[in-house]
Design a protein around this motif. Structure first.
Motif, short mmCIF file in Angstrom:
data_model
loop_
_atom_site.label_atom_id
_atom_site.label_comp_id
_atom_site.label_asym_id
_atom_site.label_seq_id
_atom_site.Cartn_x
_atom_site.Cartn_y
_atom_site.Cartn_z
N SER A 66 39.60 3.31 91.28
CA SER A 66 39.45 3.89 89.95
C SER A 66 37.99 3.95 89.53
N GLY A 67 37.18 3.00 89.98
CA GLY A 67 35.75 3.02 89.67
C GLY A 67 35.05 4.21 90.31
N THR A 68 35.39 4.49 91.57
CA THR A 68 34.81 5.65 92.26
C THR A 68 35.25 6.94 91.57
N VAL A 69 36.51 7.02 91.24
CA VAL A 69 37.04 8.22 90.58
C VAL A 69 36.33 8.44 89.24
N GLY A 70 36.16 7.38 88.46
CA GLY A 70 35.48 7.50 87.18
C GLY A 70 34.04 7.96 87.34
N GLN A 71 33.36 7.45 88.35
CA GLN A 71 31.97 7.84 88.59
C GLN A 71 31.88 9.30 89.03
N ILE A 72 32.81 9.74 89.87
CA ILE A 72 32.83 11.14 90.32
C ILE A 72 33.06 12.07 89.14
N ILE A 73 34.00 11.73 88.27
CA ILE A 73 34.26 12.55 87.08
C ILE A 73 33.00 12.63 86.22
N SER A 74 32.33 11.52 86.02
CA SER A 74 31.10 11.49 85.24
C SER A 74 30.00 12.32 85.90
N ASP A 75 29.87 12.22 87.23
CA ASP A 75 28.84 12.97 87.95
C ASP A 75 29.07 14.48 87.85
N VAL A 76 30.33 14.90 87.96
CA VAL A 76 30.67 16.32 87.87
C VAL A 76 30.33 16.84 86.47
N ARG A 77 30.77 16.13 85.46
CA ARG A 77 30.52 16.54 84.08
C ARG A 77 29.01 16.64 83.81
N SER A 78 28.26 15.64 84.23
CA SER A 78 26.80 15.62 84.02
C SER A 78 26.10 16.78 84.72
N ALA A 79 26.47 17.03 85.97
CA ALA A 79 25.83 18.11 86.74
C ALA A 79 26.12 19.47 86.10
N LEU A 80 27.35 19.70 85.68
CA LEU A 80 27.68 20.99 85.08
C LEU A 80 27.01 21.17 83.72
N MET A 81 26.92 20.11 82.96
CA MET A 81 26.24 20.20 81.67
C MET A 81 24.75 20.47 81.86
N GLU A 82 24.18 19.92 82.91
CA GLU A 82 22.75 20.12 83.16
C GLU A 82 22.42 21.48 83.76
N TRP A 83 23.25 21.96 84.69
CA TRP A 83 22.88 23.12 85.49
C TRP A 83 23.63 24.40 85.17
N GLU A 84 24.65 24.37 84.35
CA GLU A 84 25.38 25.61 84.04
C GLU A 84 25.46 25.79 82.53
N PRO A 85 24.42 26.41 81.93
CA PRO A 85 24.37 26.55 80.48
C PRO A 85 25.33 27.59 79.92
N ARG A 86 25.98 28.36 80.77
CA ARG A 86 26.89 29.41 80.28
C ARG A 86 28.28 28.90 79.97
N ILE A 87 28.54 27.59 80.22
CA ILE A 87 29.88 27.06 79.99
C ILE A 87 29.85 25.82 79.11
N ASP A 88 31.01 25.54 78.55
CA ASP A 88 31.29 24.25 77.93
C ASP A 88 32.34 23.58 78.81
N VAL A 89 32.07 22.38 79.26
CA VAL A 89 33.03 21.63 80.07
C VAL A 89 34.05 21.02 79.12
N LEU A 90 35.31 21.45 79.26
CA LEU A 90 36.36 20.96 78.37
C LEU A 90 37.02 19.70 78.92
N ASP A 91 37.18 19.64 80.25
CA ASP A 91 37.83 18.47 80.85
C ASP A 91 37.52 18.43 82.34
N VAL A 92 37.37 17.24 82.86
CA VAL A 92 37.25 17.01 84.29
C VAL A 92 38.24 15.92 84.63
N ASP A 93 39.07 16.17 85.63
CA ASP A 93 40.09 15.20 86.02
C ASP A 93 40.30 15.29 87.51
N LEU A 94 40.96 14.29 88.08
CA LEU A 94 41.32 14.33 89.49
C LEU A 94 42.83 14.48 89.59
#
Length: 128
Positions: A66-94
């Motif tokens: 669960s720790g790895t999963v939580g970190q992956i979710i956080s990493d995905v959200r952070s990368a998309l917020m930083e590098w894709e300004p055309r979107i709003d990330v509504l949810d990231v889940d596994l």
């Protein structure tokens, strides 16, 4: 509504179209392919822009906890917020995978800002 803001660019992966020219992706397809490129690129992989990409690749050899999963979710959200300004990330889940425990199906629910259209992208990520 100005959909031109979404842009037109080379398709990802780079390929040829029926006219043997470099295929392009337009508008929301360009956004989707950009998300895929961000997630597929490990930080430090691009020589001229080493900060580009997503840190999920740092977890390839991590245990499926669960720790790895939580970190992956956080990493995905952070990368998309930083590098894709055309979107709003509504949810990231596994999405749960019982058949392949090392396969993580990362589900990204996002909204394109200029059109307010919502999309879902599922990105497969493998732990070794």
């Amino acid at each position: 509504m100005d959909i031109d803001f979404l842009g037109v660019g080379w398709s990802f992966p780079v390929q040829l179209d029926e006219k043997q020219q470099i295929a392009t992706a337009k508008y929301e397809a360009a956004v989707r392919q950009s998300i895929w490129a961000i997630l597929s690129t490990a930080r430090g992989e691009r020589l001229m822009r080493p900060e580009f990409g997503c840190r999920i690749h740092d977890h390839v050899f991590a245990p499926n906890t669960s720790g790895t999963v939580g970190q992956i979710i956080s990493d995905v959200r952070s990368a998309l917020m930083e590098w894709e300004p055309r979107i709003d990330v509504l949810d990231v889940d596994l999405l749960p995978q019982s058949a392949q425990p090392n396969l993580l199906q990362i589900s990204i629910h996002y909204q394109v800002r200029t059109t307010t259209n919502e999309f879902n992208l599922v990105y497969p990520f493998y732990l070794q």
